[in-house]
Design a protein around this motif. Structure first.
Motif, PDB file in Angstrom:
ATOM      1  N   VAL A   1       7.587 -11.421   4.331  1.00  0.00           N
ATOM      2  CA  VAL A   1       7.184 -11.767   2.972  1.00  0.00           C
ATOM      3  C   VAL A   1       7.648 -13.191   2.713  1.00  0.00           C
ATOM      4  O   VAL A   1       8.784 -13.562   3.030  1.00  0.00           O
ATOM      5  CB  VAL A   1       7.776 -10.799   1.933  1.00  0.00           C
ATOM      6  CG1 VAL A   1       7.628 -11.360   0.524  1.00  0.00           C
ATOM      7  CG2 VAL A   1       7.083  -9.449   2.017  1.00  0.00           C
ATOM      8  N   LEU A   2       6.760 -13.997   2.165  1.00  0.00           N
ATOM      9  CA  LEU A   2       7.049 -15.391   1.835  1.00  0.00           C
ATOM     10  C   LEU A   2       7.136 -15.540   0.321  1.00  0.00           C
ATOM     11  O   LEU A   2       6.214 -15.153  -0.397  1.00  0.00           O
ATOM     12  CB  LEU A   2       5.941 -16.295   2.389  1.00  0.00           C
ATOM     13  CG  LEU A   2       5.928 -17.756   1.923  1.00  0.00           C
ATOM     14  CD1 LEU A   2       7.177 -18.492   2.409  1.00  0.00           C
ATOM     15  CD2 LEU A   2       4.651 -18.456   2.425  1.00  0.00           C
TER      16      LEU A   2
ATOM     17  N   ASP B   1       7.542  -3.287  -5.528  1.00  0.00           N
ATOM     18  CA  ASP B   1       7.046  -3.521  -4.168  1.00  0.00           C
ATOM     19  C   ASP B   1       8.203  -3.702  -3.195  1.00  0.00           C
ATOM     20  O   ASP B   1       8.220  -3.114  -2.116  1.00  0.00           O
ATOM     21  CB  ASP B   1       6.141  -4.755  -4.141  1.00  0.00           C
ATOM     22  CG  ASP B   1       4.932  -4.600  -5.032  1.00  0.00           C
ATOM     23  OD1 ASP B   1       4.422  -3.484  -5.150  1.00  0.00           O
ATOM     24  OD2 ASP B   1       4.511  -5.608  -5.624  1.00  0.00           O
ATOM     25  N   PHE B   2       9.166  -4.539  -3.568  1.00  0.00           N
ATOM     26  CA  PHE B   2      10.315  -4.753  -2.694  1.00  0.00           C
ATOM     27  C   PHE B   2      11.164  -3.494  -2.596  1.00  0.00           C
ATOM     28  O   PHE B   2      11.600  -3.105  -1.501  1.00  0.00           O
ATOM     29  CB  PHE B   2      11.174  -5.909  -3.205  1.00  0.00           C
ATOM     30  CG  PHE B   2      12.504  -6.014  -2.509  1.00  0.00           C
ATOM     31  CD1 PHE B   2      12.592  -6.523  -1.219  1.00  0.00           C
ATOM     32  CD2 PHE B   2      13.675  -5.581  -3.133  1.00  0.00           C
ATOM     33  CE1 PHE B   2      13.811  -6.598  -0.568  1.00  0.00           C
ATOM     34  CE2 PHE B   2      14.899  -5.656  -2.489  1.00  0.00           C
ATOM     35  CZ  PHE B   2      14.965  -6.165  -1.199  1.00  0.00           C
TER      36      PHE B   2
ATOM     37  N   ASN C   1       2.128 -13.478   1.057  1.00  0.00           N
ATOM     38  CA  ASN C   1       2.586 -14.615   0.262  1.00  0.00           C
ATOM     39  C   ASN C   1       2.855 -14.187  -1.173  1.00  0.00           C
ATOM     40  O   ASN C   1       1.946 -13.742  -1.874  1.00  0.00           O
ATOM     41  CB  ASN C   1       1.533 -15.727   0.303  1.00  0.00           C
ATOM     42  CG  ASN C   1       2.077 -17.047  -0.206  1.00  0.00           C
ATOM     43  OD1 ASN C   1       3.140 -17.122  -0.815  1.00  0.00           O
ATOM     44  ND2 ASN C   1       1.341 -18.115   0.037  1.00  0.00           N
ATOM     45  N   TYR C   2       4.086 -14.342  -1.609  1.00  0.00           N
ATOM     46  CA  TYR C   2       4.505 -13.968  -2.952  1.00  0.00           C
ATOM     47  C   TYR C   2       4.957 -15.192  -3.743  1.00  0.00           C
ATOM     48  O   TYR C   2       5.696 -15.083  -4.718  1.00  0.00           O
ATOM     49  CB  TYR C   2       5.652 -12.952  -2.863  1.00  0.00           C
ATOM     50  CG  TYR C   2       5.569 -11.799  -3.829  1.00  0.00           C
ATOM     51  CD1 TYR C   2       6.086 -11.903  -5.119  1.00  0.00           C
ATOM     52  CD2 TYR C   2       5.006 -10.590  -3.451  1.00  0.00           C
ATOM     53  CE1 TYR C   2       6.040 -10.847  -6.000  1.00  0.00           C
ATOM     54  CE2 TYR C   2       4.959  -9.521  -4.320  1.00  0.00           C
ATOM     55  CZ  TYR C   2       5.486  -9.655  -5.596  1.00  0.00           C
ATOM     56  OH  TYR C   2       5.428  -8.591  -6.471  1.00  0.00           O
ATOM     57  N   ALA C   3       4.544 -16.389  -3.317  1.00  0.00           N
ATOM     58  CA  ALA C   3       4.988 -17.627  -3.959  1.00  0.00           C
ATOM     59  C   ALA C   3       4.391 -17.763  -5.355  1.00  0.00           C
ATOM     60  O   ALA C   3       3.323 -17.227  -5.653  1.00  0.00           O
ATOM     61  CB  ALA C   3       4.601 -18.830  -3.103  1.00  0.00           C
TER      62      ALA C   3
ATOM     63  N   ALA D   1       0.804  -1.205   0.000  1.00  0.00           N
ATOM     64  CA  ALA D   1       0.000   0.000   0.000  1.00  0.00           C
ATOM     65  C   ALA D   1       0.843   1.264   0.000  1.00  0.00           C
ATOM     66  O   ALA D   1       0.325   2.365  -0.017  1.00  0.00           O
ATOM     67  CB  ALA D   1      -0.922   0.014   1.228  1.00  0.00           C
ATOM     68  N   GLY D   2       2.174   1.123  -0.015  1.00  0.00           N
ATOM     69  CA  GLY D   2       3.042   2.272  -0.035  1.00  0.00           C
ATOM     70  C   GLY D   2       3.200   2.926   1.324  1.00  0.00           C
ATOM     71  O   GLY D   2       3.676   4.051   1.436  1.00  0.00           O
ATOM     72  N   ASP D   3       2.809   2.249   2.389  1.00  0.00           N
ATOM     73  CA  ASP D   3       2.917   2.807   3.725  1.00  0.00           C
ATOM     74  C   ASP D   3       4.384   2.805   4.154  1.00  0.00           C
ATOM     75  O   ASP D   3       5.183   1.988   3.716  1.00  0.00           O
ATOM     76  CB  ASP D   3       2.087   1.965   4.703  1.00  0.00           C
ATOM     77  CG  ASP D   3       1.899   2.643   6.048  1.00  0.00           C
ATOM     78  OD1 ASP D   3       0.843   3.267   6.233  1.00  0.00           O
ATOM     79  OD2 ASP D   3       2.800   2.537   6.888  1.00  0.00           O
TER      80      ASP D   3
END
Length: 442
Positions: free
Chosen positions: A245-246, A293-294, A273-275, A236-238
């Protein structure tokens, strides 16, 4: 260089021994071991094992790869992220009691298989990479709640739960864990659910009777109480850093496993979850580390799940080198670019002292592209090309990191990057210089 454990003596012994006599198939299966699609053997109580993956005795994790993993861990730590590398054992390593006698014909030895796993996590740990041993936890599963499905190679929800509990202990032992706000999570049971299994479908063609279904009671992990009612989404850009993060394979992505949910329950931390199912060893990790994102919101913990049989050196050193560059803080030298074609930008490299450990970061500036062609020219007229691609299962972030080792020349003068999408004013080229603070893994 310390060699990885393997079973050459056992293989020789197996070749001299008389073939084991297979028990009659419970499901009237035939010629499973010679099936071209998925050679397998039938074990006790309807547990099936893949010959090429489950009965393999050598799983490479050579010293140069261990050093690359250490460099990746250091690069992530430089940005405030702790890497947890989770090696998923094979079904034969976690459930050797169900193997049939003919497993001996493939030189499988349960004690050596256990040592192979311990050797990998031990050498990673010795290099400074947090690598929890989840084999011990999975091997402790009870017979009524096995760690893996009978006719599939994935872990069950019980296997996922046991693995998550072991990983949580590693996370809780880290100094940075104490400062994170904790929440209360509760996992509830849902209805029994069946999942599609490519392995089961493939094996069924060789069996008369129906094989065990890949089904289990589904689980859902719910947030019960949080110290902050406005729990921020990781993307969300917070300004608040993501907690966990997975990334990984279908082991992390399987709905029946609920792996991410169990991780939240046992750590009290939010897990995103980023699997990537079908992404193999690099699909999820590369997608995430090269994403915006990262870059914009680095997590406190990054869990990378990867089955032991997914060799990190399978595609050469570039994939790991790309991860190290994307994870670090060295991509800081912007190169002046000119538009050289509808899909291309170029940069003058004259005067730059480029080394083989440097990396070029090409960013289209928008999502969409899956391919970037790097063309480098030297003052002596030599041209070298290399393409970085993203498969259809991976995130198409438009961000590509090309290590120069395979295309380096002492007098590089010009760089052109051609994307499979039109370039714009947002398209950039950046030099990522090698850092002396990271471990030398060459």
């Amino acid at each position: 260089m310390k060699p990885t454990l393997f079973a050459a003596p056992l293989l020789a012994a197996a070749c001299l021994a008389a073939p084991a006599i297979a028990d009659p198939s419970t499901f009237r299966c035939s010629k499973l071991d010679t099936a071209s699609a998925l050679p397998s053997i039938e074990g006790k109580d309807g547990v099936f094992y893949r010959v090429l993956a489950d009965l393999r005795m050598r799983h490479p994790m050579e010293d140069p790869v261990v050093a690359q993993m250490a460099a990746l861990s250091d690069a992530l730590a430089s940005g405030g992220t702790t890497l947890i590398y989770v090696t998923v054992p094979t079904k034969s390593q976690a459930m050797p009691d169900y193997l049939p006698p003919e497993a001996d014909d493939y030189a499988f030895d349960r004690d050596t298989a256990k040592l192979v796993y311990q050797d990998i996590v031990g050498r990673l740990s010795a290099s400074g990479v947090l690598a929890p041993n989840i084999l011990s936890a999975l091997a402790g599963a009870s017979p009524d709640k096995p760690a893996f499905f009978q006719a599939d190679f994935h872990w069950t929800s019980e296997g996922a739960r046991l693995a998550a509990a072991a990983i949580a202990e590693t996370i809780k032992a880290q100094p940075s864990y104490a400062d994170l706000p904790k929440s209360e999570y509760r996992t509830v049971e849902l209805e029994k659910t069946a999942a599609f299994s490519t392995m089961r479908r493939t094996l069924q063609a060789f069996c008369v009777d129906e094989l065990p279904r890949v089904e289990a009671v589904a689980h859902r992990t719910e947030l019960v109480a949080s110290p902050d009612e406005d729990v921020a989404d990781i993307f969300a850009g917070d300004d608040e850093a993501a907690q966990i993060v997975l990334v990984g394979t279908s082991f992390s992505d399987s709905p029946l496993g609920n792996f991410a949910g169990f991780l939240s329950e046992y750590t009290g931390l939010d897990v995103v979850n980023y699997a990537v199912t079908g992404g193999n060893q690099f699909g999820g990790m590369t997608s995430y580390l090269t994403s915006r994102d990262f870059a914009e919101n680095r997590p406190r913990f990054l869990i990378w799940e990867n089955p032991i049989y997914n060799n990190l050196a399978q595609f050469g050193p570039d994939p790991m080198d790309e991860l190290v560059a994307a994870a670090g803080q060295t991509c800081t030298t912007k190169l002046p670019v000119t538009v050289s074609g509808p899909n291309s930008v170029s940069a003058d490299l004259a005067g730059l002292k480029l080394g083989p450990k440097d990396v070029i970061f090409a960013d289209l500036g928008t999502d969409g592209p899956r391919e970037a062609l790097f063309t480098l020219k030297s003052a002596t007229g030599i041209t070298r090309n290399a393409t970085v691609q993203r498969s259809d299962r991976m995130l198409a972030s438009g961000r590509f990191f090309k290590p120069l080792a395979s295309v380096w020349h002492p007098d590089l003068t010009e760089l052109t990057v051609t994307f499979d999408r039109p370039v714009s004013e947002a398209t950039t080229l950046t030099l990522c210089t090698s850092s002396s603070t990271l471990k030398d893994y060459r």
